[in-house]
Design an enzyme around this catalytic site. Structure first.
Site, mmCIF file in Angstrom:
data_model
loop_
_atom_site.group_PDB
_atom_site.id
_atom_site.type_symbol
_atom_site.label_atom_id
_atom_site.label_comp_id
_atom_site.label_asym_id
_atom_site.label_seq_id
_atom_site.Cartn_x
_atom_site.Cartn_y
_atom_site.Cartn_z
ATOM 1 N N LYS A 117 0.822 -1.217 0.000
ATOM 2 C CA LYS A 117 0.000 0.000 0.000
ATOM 3 C C LYS A 117 0.850 1.258 0.000
ATOM 4 O O LYS A 117 0.435 2.281 -0.536
ATOM 5 C CB LYS A 117 -0.982 0.002 1.183
ATOM 6 C CG LYS A 117 -2.110 -0.992 0.983
ATOM 7 C CD LYS A 117 -3.413 -0.543 1.613
ATOM 8 C CE LYS A 117 -4.542 -1.481 1.220
ATOM 9 N NZ LYS A 117 -5.786 -1.272 1.942
ATOM 10 N N LYS A 199 -6.428 -12.587 -7.783
ATOM 11 C CA LYS A 199 -7.734 -12.681 -7.122
ATOM 12 C C LYS A 199 -8.674 -11.573 -7.623
ATOM 13 O O LYS A 199 -8.217 -10.499 -8.038
ATOM 14 C CB LYS A 199 -7.577 -12.652 -5.599
ATOM 15 C CG LYS A 199 -7.461 -11.296 -4.986
ATOM 16 C CD LYS A 199 -7.675 -11.343 -3.474
ATOM 17 C CE LYS A 199 -7.907 -9.920 -3.017
ATOM 18 N NZ LYS A 199 -8.229 -9.705 -1.662
ATOM 19 N N LYS A 202 -11.970 -5.482 -6.234
ATOM 20 C CA LYS A 202 -12.732 -4.315 -6.704
ATOM 21 C C LYS A 202 -11.807 -3.164 -7.066
ATOM 22 O O LYS A 202 -12.238 -2.214 -7.707
ATOM 23 C CB LYS A 202 -13.734 -3.868 -5.649
ATOM 24 C CG LYS A 202 -13.057 -3.228 -4.442
ATOM 25 C CD LYS A 202 -13.663 -3.675 -3.158
ATOM 26 C CE LYS A 202 -12.815 -3.247 -1.995
ATOM 27 N NZ LYS A 202 -12.718 -4.230 -0.934
HETATM 28 P P1 ATP Z 1 -9.151 -4.896 -2.634
HETATM 29 O O1 ATP Z 1 -9.885 -5.431 -3.808
HETATM 30 O O2 ATP Z 1 -9.211 -3.408 -2.533
HETATM 31 O O3 ATP Z 1 -7.792 -5.490 -2.464
HETATM 32 P P2 ATP Z 1 -10.627 -6.783 -1.208
HETATM 33 O O4 ATP Z 1 -11.688 -7.012 -2.222
HETATM 34 O O5 ATP Z 1 -9.568 -7.793 -1.002
HETATM 35 O O6 ATP Z 1 -9.961 -5.373 -1.398
HETATM 36 P P3 ATP Z 1 -11.027 -6.611 1.592
HETATM 37 O O7 ATP Z 1 -11.835 -5.607 2.311
HETATM 38 O O8 ATP Z 1 -9.542 -6.603 1.749
HETATM 39 O O9 ATP Z 1 -11.428 -6.506 0.086
HETATM 40 O O10 ATP Z 1 -11.530 -8.059 1.888
HETATM 41 C C1 ATP Z 1 -12.626 -8.360 2.676
HETATM 42 C C2 ATP Z 1 -12.719 -9.858 2.833
HETATM 43 O O11 ATP Z 1 -13.080 -10.459 1.593
HETATM 44 C C3 ATP Z 1 -11.402 -10.478 3.254
HETATM 45 O O12 ATP Z 1 -11.664 -11.491 4.198
HETATM 46 C C4 ATP Z 1 -10.854 -11.038 1.969
HETATM 47 O O13 ATP Z 1 -9.986 -12.122 2.176
HETATM 48 C C5 ATP Z 1 -12.135 -11.460 1.248
HETATM 49 N N1 ATP Z 1 -11.945 -11.442 -0.184
HETATM 50 C C6 ATP Z 1 -11.660 -10.361 -0.945
HETATM 51 N N2 ATP Z 1 -11.529 -10.694 -2.237
HETATM 52 C C7 ATP Z 1 -11.720 -12.040 -2.300
HETATM 53 C C8 ATP Z 1 -11.687 -12.991 -3.358
HETATM 54 N N3 ATP Z 1 -11.463 -12.648 -4.609
HETATM 55 N N4 ATP Z 1 -11.950 -14.285 -3.072
HETATM 56 C C9 ATP Z 1 -12.201 -14.659 -1.803
HETATM 57 N N5 ATP Z 1 -12.242 -13.815 -0.762
HETATM 58 C C10 ATP Z 1 -11.992 -12.526 -0.986
#
Ligand code: ATP
Ligand code: LTN
Length: 332
Positions: A117, A199, A202
């Site tokens: 970050k 992965k 968003k």
């Molecule tokens: P960013 O996309 O900005 O990196 P993020 O989508 O990973 O953020 P977080 O708020 O970090 O969002 O994640 C919230 C929860 O959702 C965490 O427990 C994370 O592991 C889970 N998560 C996020 N993206 C995925 C994914 N593609 N598959 C499974 N779990 C996910």
């Protein structure tokens, strides 16, 4: 007498983002709802964490409300599990400060999320971004959580939480429960539709790579149709077939079908039919969530009543922990 007191305590939180994805749903939130009967759960919108990167006030307010409403819409039941806004329970900030003084600079420097970050936001490497993991440790330790459902990316932060808790317990006397990570096996990782080695996220600039929980059915179907696959044209799980594997994993999570059943269902059929079915399955999975969300988000009074109730229940537990911690440190 056996009663609810013997249930293990679960705590988790999610950052407020207006655009939670199918990955957030299948990888995290769905699991939160499934844990509610077996465990004593508390869930929060981690809105204090959100300001480690610059936020526009009106947009932040909107995203906090929307994320809270989404938690209810996916099935977090406030009668079973207190659900609240982190910023409404001042003990989070309070314990975070105290724990900062039991956390080493070097430990925080090693956090890979901080390194990522601070590269991404090179113009705003603030102290909050650096000490983010101690706030997360405070979130968890305040509630004496036994289990913390998290994604792979948060494992390092949980490990640090355990180290901080163990250090505090050793320095004084047992104070904090040492939490264990809880990583769901089913669909732990939903991958990008455009690059299935990454992965689904968003923050990906390519909107076709992710599906939002609130995406319209037509958009969902279109994004799945465009998903990257391979040239074999055979629906089977295998190496070098990351795109198909990802779609199979999503389909399985949405319908409950096993990989063998999916392979049988689409034997002799092309990717067109498969993608149409996957798109449809996602639409049907998200439909009830979207319907509930649309009802809840317009009911301001209901939301406000729940913010207050959730924060009251959380504060009741959090206060006891902070009092205990302060007493041990030596405050008057
Ligand atoms: P960013 O996309 O900005 O990196 P993020 O989508 O990973 O953020 P977080 O708020 O970090 O969002 O994640 C919230 C929860 O959702 C965490 O427990 C994370 O592991 C889970 N998560 C996020 N993206 C995925 C994914 N593609 N598959 C499974 N779990 C996910
Ligand atoms: N850092 C987490 C969100 C989060 C969290 C927590 C998760 C904040 N506090 C406590 C579990 C427990 C994230 O960005 N996914």
């Amino acid at each position: 007498m056996e009663n609810v007191e013997t249930k293990k305590r679960v705590f988790s939180a999610i950052q407020p983002s207006g655009m939670l994805t199918l990955g957030n749903y299948l990888g995290a939130l769905k699991n939160w709802t499934l844990m509610q009967d077996e465990f004593d759960c508390l869930y929060a919108v981690a809105d204090l964490h959100a300001i480690t990167v610059r936020q526009e006030p009106a947009k932040l307010r909107e995203q906090i409300r929307s994320t809270f409403a989404l938690l209810l819409a996916v099935g977090v039941d406030p009668e079973k599990s207190p659900v609240f806004l982190q910023s409404h329970v001042a003990e989070h900030s309070q314990l975070a400060w105290l724990l900062n003084c039991y956390t080493q600079y070097g430990e925080l420097q090693r956090m890979t999320q901080f390194k990522d970050k601070s590269q991404k936001h090179a113009d705003n490497i603030n102290a909050g971004l650096f000490t983010y993991p101690t706030l997360m440790a405070a979130d968890i330790l305040l509630y004496q959580a036994d289990l913390v459902p998290i994604g792979q990316d948060q494992k390092q932060h949980l490990e640090l939480t355990r180290n901080i808790a163990e250090r505090f317990n050793m320095t004084y006397s047992p104070t904090f429960t040492i939490p264990e990570p809880y990583i769901p096996k089913v669909c732990a990782r939903v991958m990008s539709l455009q690059d299935p080695t990454k992965k689904m996220s968003k923050s990906d600039e390519n909107v076709n790579s992710w599906i939002a929980i609130l995406d319209k059915p037509d958009d969902i179907i279109r994004k799945v149709k465009r998903a990257v696959t391979d040239s074999e044209a055979c629906v089977r799980y295998g190496e070098g077939k990351e795109g198909v594997n990802n779609l199979m994993s999503i389909y399985s999570a949405c319908t409950g079908a096993t990989y063998e059943q999916i392979e049988a269902e689409f034997a002799g059929k092309g990717y067109g039919d498969f993608k149409a079915a996957v798109g449809e399955a996602i639409v049907e999975t998200l439909r009830p969530v979207q319907e509930r969300y649309n009802q809840i988000i317009t009911d301001k009074a209901y939301l406000e009543e729940l913010y207050a109730k959730g924060a009251d229940s959380a504060r009741h537990i959090a206060r006891k922990t902070v009092a205990k911690v302060m007493r041990k440190i030596g405050y008057v």
